[in-house]
Design a protein around this motif. Structure first.
Motif, PDB file in Angstrom:
ATOM      1  N   ASN A 139       0.878  -1.160   0.007  1.00 51.74           N
ATOM      2  CA  ASN A 139      -0.117   0.032  -0.145  1.00 51.74           C
ATOM      3  C   ASN A 139       0.713   1.241  -0.157  1.00 51.74           C
ATOM      4  O   ASN A 139       0.438   2.422  -0.152  1.00 51.74           O
ATOM      5  N   PHE A 140       2.344   1.238   0.078  1.00 55.97           N
ATOM      6  CA  PHE A 140       2.964   2.203   0.040  1.00 55.97           C
ATOM      7  C   PHE A 140       4.369   1.947  -0.738  1.00 55.97           C
ATOM      8  O   PHE A 140       5.007   0.794  -0.642  1.00 55.97           O
ATOM      9  N   LYS A 154       0.354   5.894  -2.537  1.00 51.25           N
ATOM     10  CA  LYS A 154      -0.392   5.397  -1.426  1.00 51.25           C
ATOM     11  C   LYS A 154      -1.420   4.693  -2.305  1.00 51.25           C
ATOM     12  O   LYS A 154      -1.936   5.210  -3.053  1.00 51.25           O
ATOM     13  N   SER A 163      -4.117   3.783  -6.845  1.00 47.06           N
ATOM     14  CA  SER A 163      -3.087   4.426  -5.868  1.00 47.06           C
ATOM     15  C   SER A 163      -3.016   5.718  -6.353  1.00 47.06           C
ATOM     16  O   SER A 163      -3.382   6.356  -7.210  1.00 47.06           O
ATOM     17  N   LEU A 202       2.605   8.132   8.645  1.00 49.92           N
ATOM     18  CA  LEU A 202       1.874   8.090   7.358  1.00 49.92           C
ATOM     19  C   LEU A 202       0.279   7.490   7.516  1.00 49.92           C
ATOM     20  O   LEU A 202      -0.357   7.566   7.147  1.00 49.92           O
ATOM     21  N   TYR A 207       0.371  13.658   7.289  1.00 49.89           N
ATOM     22  CA  TYR A 207       1.555  13.202   7.468  1.00 49.89           C
ATOM     23  C   TYR A 207       2.483  13.940   8.165  1.00 49.89           C
ATOM     24  O   TYR A 207       3.623  14.438   7.693  1.00 49.89           O
TER      25      TYR A 207
END
Length: 930
Positions: A139-140, A154, A163, A202, A207
């Motif tokens: 996912n990152f 992301k 994403s 994150l 952030y």
């Protein structure tokens, strides 16, 4: 800061050159030229070269490749938990890097499937990619650039639509390292440049970030540790190696030298650095490894602070970890494998040196970090303890021996510390042994003896006054030792707390002699235990506290319920003990015994027989020994009332013996009467020469036992005193009941010199008159039977000589007028032929006379059978006390008479047949007339 020079060096890895498979001759394996980037994972080593190829090297050393870019491959990242490979490369000249995501499990024309392609450009200005990292959850993805920018993707990194890409960080210094850290649901990203280190959160909106330090590192000089080091971010500078948490800096280590490569491998920090004599570092601090001739690879154990391996290599390209080993790739295309030794080999290699230099703590830490089993650790603790013991450091030694509990035999340690000077050390060891529930009864005994020797009452109380769930010793042993040492209160406490009732009572009664408390304690016990303990200690308690003990026994034998607040199942319904079993408890306590027995008979009528027997004996004893007449009379009535209660019918003999032993006359006579022992009653009065009582007994019981009058006559006949009055009374009853023959009466009285003829004159006269009257009656009967016999004989003669005229006019069955044909019998009965045939069972017998005739015949047959029983007669005569009566009985039944029974004779002898029939009819007629 840890000084590197102080760290000890070991050789925990074996170095080998990776060679070609056996079929290729065993030559060193060589990679294709132009390898620029490397990574590993999912069972393969992955390489990217400057000739646009990506290579895969599995464990079988079978190289495979595919073209990933048109120009070159610059970065690779192989995920460890997914078959996903992310690469950065160039398809055209200029600064235009492309990111490609490859699914290695899917194929597209024989090559891995490329699921996503996008340009790696922060904003609108092209720049060079410096580093790359991907989160294992896919996912990152973060990409660092030489201009100081960091781009974060992301969402699902394998697809464009799911994403989102954004610039996370912008700065003035090149980004040299990136690392994701996942802790629970919180995700952090570490960003390191050549001049600073920052942490981004994150999992929070916007952030937020935090600057952790103001110095950075070169490319490939950062890494993330595993959970053994709490997932700290490692940054290797030229002077030190720093560890960081997401919110602060952690420890640092002084590892000098220019760092070229940093990796984390299975709890070890792997650092490749230049020799001290190196050329000045380049802009990216270690990006130009080719300027150095030699490079040093060090493997550090940060927890135990030693160097697990150190070796020099020529121009290292990278260090990869796969298949449980480290693979070192050098510029000449060769691969060196560093295989970690097994735990036992490493420990054996280092223990001898550490033990020799007495570095036991390091040996222990090393063993723990390598997960040595408990047996191995115990052996190190033992040797460390032995070392400290030999040096005289007994306190330190016992601490090490304590760590061996569960593995080392306790006797090994106990023998060393049995000296009185070191008893406190032994106490500490034994305490821990009990805390771990590994102590036996001997250890408990020894520990308690230590406490008593040290007179440490506080420790002793602390040891024994633990909650029941924490008891780690043999309670019974502890009670016994405390009792022997005189610590009665402690022993009693343990016994009461852990329900060792026997020990509690034994100490209270034999040592403390607190009889009241012991009795109170028994009253709190459950029924079964209270009963058994009263049987065991009842005599002692009765001797010292008789009243209280008696009361408790009354409760125990009637409706017992434990006293106190202890209520539970089984305690609501009262139980009863057998009161007879507690009679021995009252030895030498007759007063309390009487009170107990009387209470039991009052409240429990069905008490055991032994209770009544003992109470009778007790009352008879009291009556026999009492001097006061009024009290004696009261006791007499109580004993007699108890006898008359009906409780001694089954133990008649026992009650009789008790009354006879204590000369209790009324009781004896009452029991004789109840037992129908009338002769004994009369003999009792005869012995006491109570003449009137003898006559009263005969009058009361003579009807039930006639021999009493005979015995009374004999008794008075033997008396030389003048007993005419009593003899006359006896003779009167004998005469009225005809109990004795006159001759026997005369013979009986002939022994009495005072008895004259006048005494029996009236008796003899009356007897002779009665006999005369009887003789007259008998003669009349004889005359009657003679006349009857004569008449019957005349009838028989008439039947034999004269015809029989039948003059019956009516049928004896239907009473109708007779009609021919008819049937006539000599008995005088006549019948219609059809009536006779309907009712008759035999053609030769009269239906009317047949029942009576059969009775007579049956009697005759019975007499015949009985008179043939010779053996039976002999047996009865031999076994009978009065043989004459047996003979007379058989005479009366005609056994000794020869009787001829005339039955039917053969045909042809008609006259004889008629005579036989007449005789039979005569017999039947005679029986009917009688």
């Amino acid at each position: 800061m840890a000084a590197y020079l102080q760290w000890r060096r070991f050789v925990f890895f074996d170095r080998e050159m990776v060679k070609e498979p056996e079929g290729a001759g065993g030559k060193p394996f060589a990679l294709p030229p132009g390898i620029a980037v490397c990574d590993s994972g999912r069972g393969s080593l992955v390489f990217g070269d400057i000739l646009r190829q990506i290579w895969f090297l599995p464990r079988s050393l079978q190289l495979s490749s595919f073209q990933a870019y048109k120009l070159r491959v610059t970065h690779l990242y192989q995920l460890k938990q997914h078959s996903i490979l992310v690469s950065v490369g160039e398809d055209e000249e200029g600064i235009n890097p492309l990111v490609k995501v490859w699914n290695l499990e899917k194929r597209d024309g024989g090559n891995p499937l490329c699921t996503r392609i996008f340009p790696a450009i922060p904003g609108n200005k092209p720049t060079v990619v410096s580093c790359l990292t991907v989160h294992e959850n896919l996912n990152f993805m973060a990409i660092g650039f030489a201009d100081g920018s960091v781009v974060l993707t992301k969402g699902d990194i394998t697809r464009d639509r799911h994403s989102k890409t954004q610039i996370l960080h912008e700065g003035s210094y090149p980004v040299t390292g990136l690392a994701f850290r996942q802790s629970g649901k919180t995700t952090h990203l570490f960003v390191v440049t050549t001049e600073n280190i920052q942490s981004y959160t994150l999992s929070v909106k916007d952030y937020p970030h935090l600057e952790l330090d103001t110095h950075g590192c070169g490319l490939r000089c950062s890494s993330l540790s595993d959970p053994s080091q709490d997932l700290q971010f490692i940054v290797a500078g030229d002077e030190c190696v720093y560890l960081y948490q997401p919110d602060e800096r952690g420890p640092c280590f002084a590892f000098e030298g220019q760092k070229l490569i940093v990796h984390w491998f299975r709890g070890y920090l792997v650092i490749v650095s230049k020799d001290r004599k190196t050329s000045p570092k380049s802009e990216f601090a270690g990006n130009e490894a080719q300027n150095s001739d030699k490079q040093v690879l060090n493997i550090y154990d940060l927890c135990n602070k030693f160097i697990a391996y150190s070796s020099i290599f020529d121009d290292i390209v990278d260090v990869l970890a796969e298949w449980g080993s480290l693979y070192v790739l050098t510029r000449d295309g060769k691969i060196h494998v560093l295989q970690e030794k097994d735990t036992q080999t490493k420990l054996e290699a280092c223990k001898s040196m550490l033990f020799r230099k007495n570095l036991f703590e390091m040996a222990i830490n090393l063993a723990k970090s390598h997960h040595l089993d408990s047996d191995g650790l115990s052996e190190i603790f033992r040797q460390y303890g032995d070392h400290l013991y030999n040096k005289g450091n007994h306190d330190g030694a016992i601490q090490q021996y304590i760590r061996t509990i569960g593995k080392l035999e306790p006797s090994y340690v106990i023998r060393k510390f049995l000296d009185a000077q070191r008893i406190h050390n032994l106490t500490a060891y034994l305490q821990t042994l009990h805390l771990q529930s590994l102590a036996n009864a001997d250890h408990t005994t020894l520990l308690l003896n230590c406490y008593t020797k040290l007179k440490d009452s506080s420790k002793l109380e602390e040891f024994i006054k633990t909650s029941e769930s924490e008891v780690r010793f043999d309670v019974e042993t502890a009670i016994r030792v405390l009792r022997q040492a005189g610590y009665y209160s402690h022993a009693v406490y343990l016994a009461e707390k852990h329900a060792h009732h026997e020990w509690y009572l034994k100490i209270q009664l034999e040592d403390i002699k607190n009889y009241q408390e012991a009795l109170r304690y028994i009253g709190k016990l459950p029924f079964d235990q209270a009963e058994s303990n009263m049987k065991r200690y009842g005599k002692i308690l009765m001797h010292h506290v008789p009243n209280e003990t008696t009361e408790l026994l009354k409760i125990l034998c009637t409706d017992y319920q434990p006293s106190g607040d202890n209520e539970g199942p089984g305690m609501l319904e009262g139980k009863k003990a057998n009161s007879e079993e507690f009679i021995p408890v009252f030895a030498n306590n007759s007063r309390e015994l009487k009170a107990f027995l009387e209470h039991m008979t009052e409240v429990q009528a069905d008490s055991p027989q032994g209770v009544y027997d003992t109470l009778l004996e007790l009352r008879l004893q009291n009556w026999a020994h009492e001097q006061d007449e009024q009290i004696k009379e009261k006791l007499h009535n109580e004993a007699l009332t108890l006898l008359k209660s009906g409780r001694f019918e089954t133990v008649f003999d026992k009650a009789l013996v008790l009354c006879q032993m204590h000369n209790f006359k009324d009781g004896v006579l009452y029991l004789y009467e109840q037992g129908k022992l009338f002769q004994q009653i009369m003999h009792y009065h005869m012995q006491n020469e109570q003449y009137k009582k003898v006559i009263e007994v005969c009058e009361s019981y003579g009807d039930q036992e006639a021999c009493l009058w005979e015995q009374a006559l004999g008794y008075f006949a033997r008396k030389e005193e003048d007993c005419k009055e009593y003899i006359a009374a006896v003779l009167k009853r004998i005469e009225s009941k005809n109990l004795m023959p006159p001759l026997l009466v005369v013979q009986t009285l002939a022994h009495n010199s005072t008895a004259t003829l006048s005494v029996i004159k009236d008796y003899l006269v009356n007897k002779l008159q009665k006999q005369s009257s009887q003789i007259e009656k008998d003669e009349q009967e004889i005359q009657k039977y003679r006349e009857e016999t004569t008449r019957i004989r005349q009838e028989i003669e008439e039947l034999k000589a004269s015809p029989k005229i039948f003059q019956k006019t009516k049928c004896s069955i239907c009473t109708s007028a007779l009609e021919l044909p008819s049937v006539h019998f000599l008995c005088g009965h006549s019948f219609h032929q059809h009536c006779f045939e309907s009712y008759s069972e035999s053609d030769s017998e009269c239906p009317t006379c047949m029942p009576e005739n059969r009775k007579v015949m049956d009697m005759i047959r019975a007499q015949e059978q009985k008179r043939d029983l010779h053996d039976q007669f002999q047996h009865q005569v031999g076994c009978s006390n009065d043989g004459f009566s047996v003979v007379a009985d058989y005479f009366g039944r005609g056994v000794f008479n020869k009787l001829t029974l005339i039955t039917d004779l053969p045909s042809g002898r008609a006259a004889t047949t008629i005579e036989a029939g007449l005789q039979r009819e005569l017999l039947i007629h005679t029986k009917r007339s009688t």
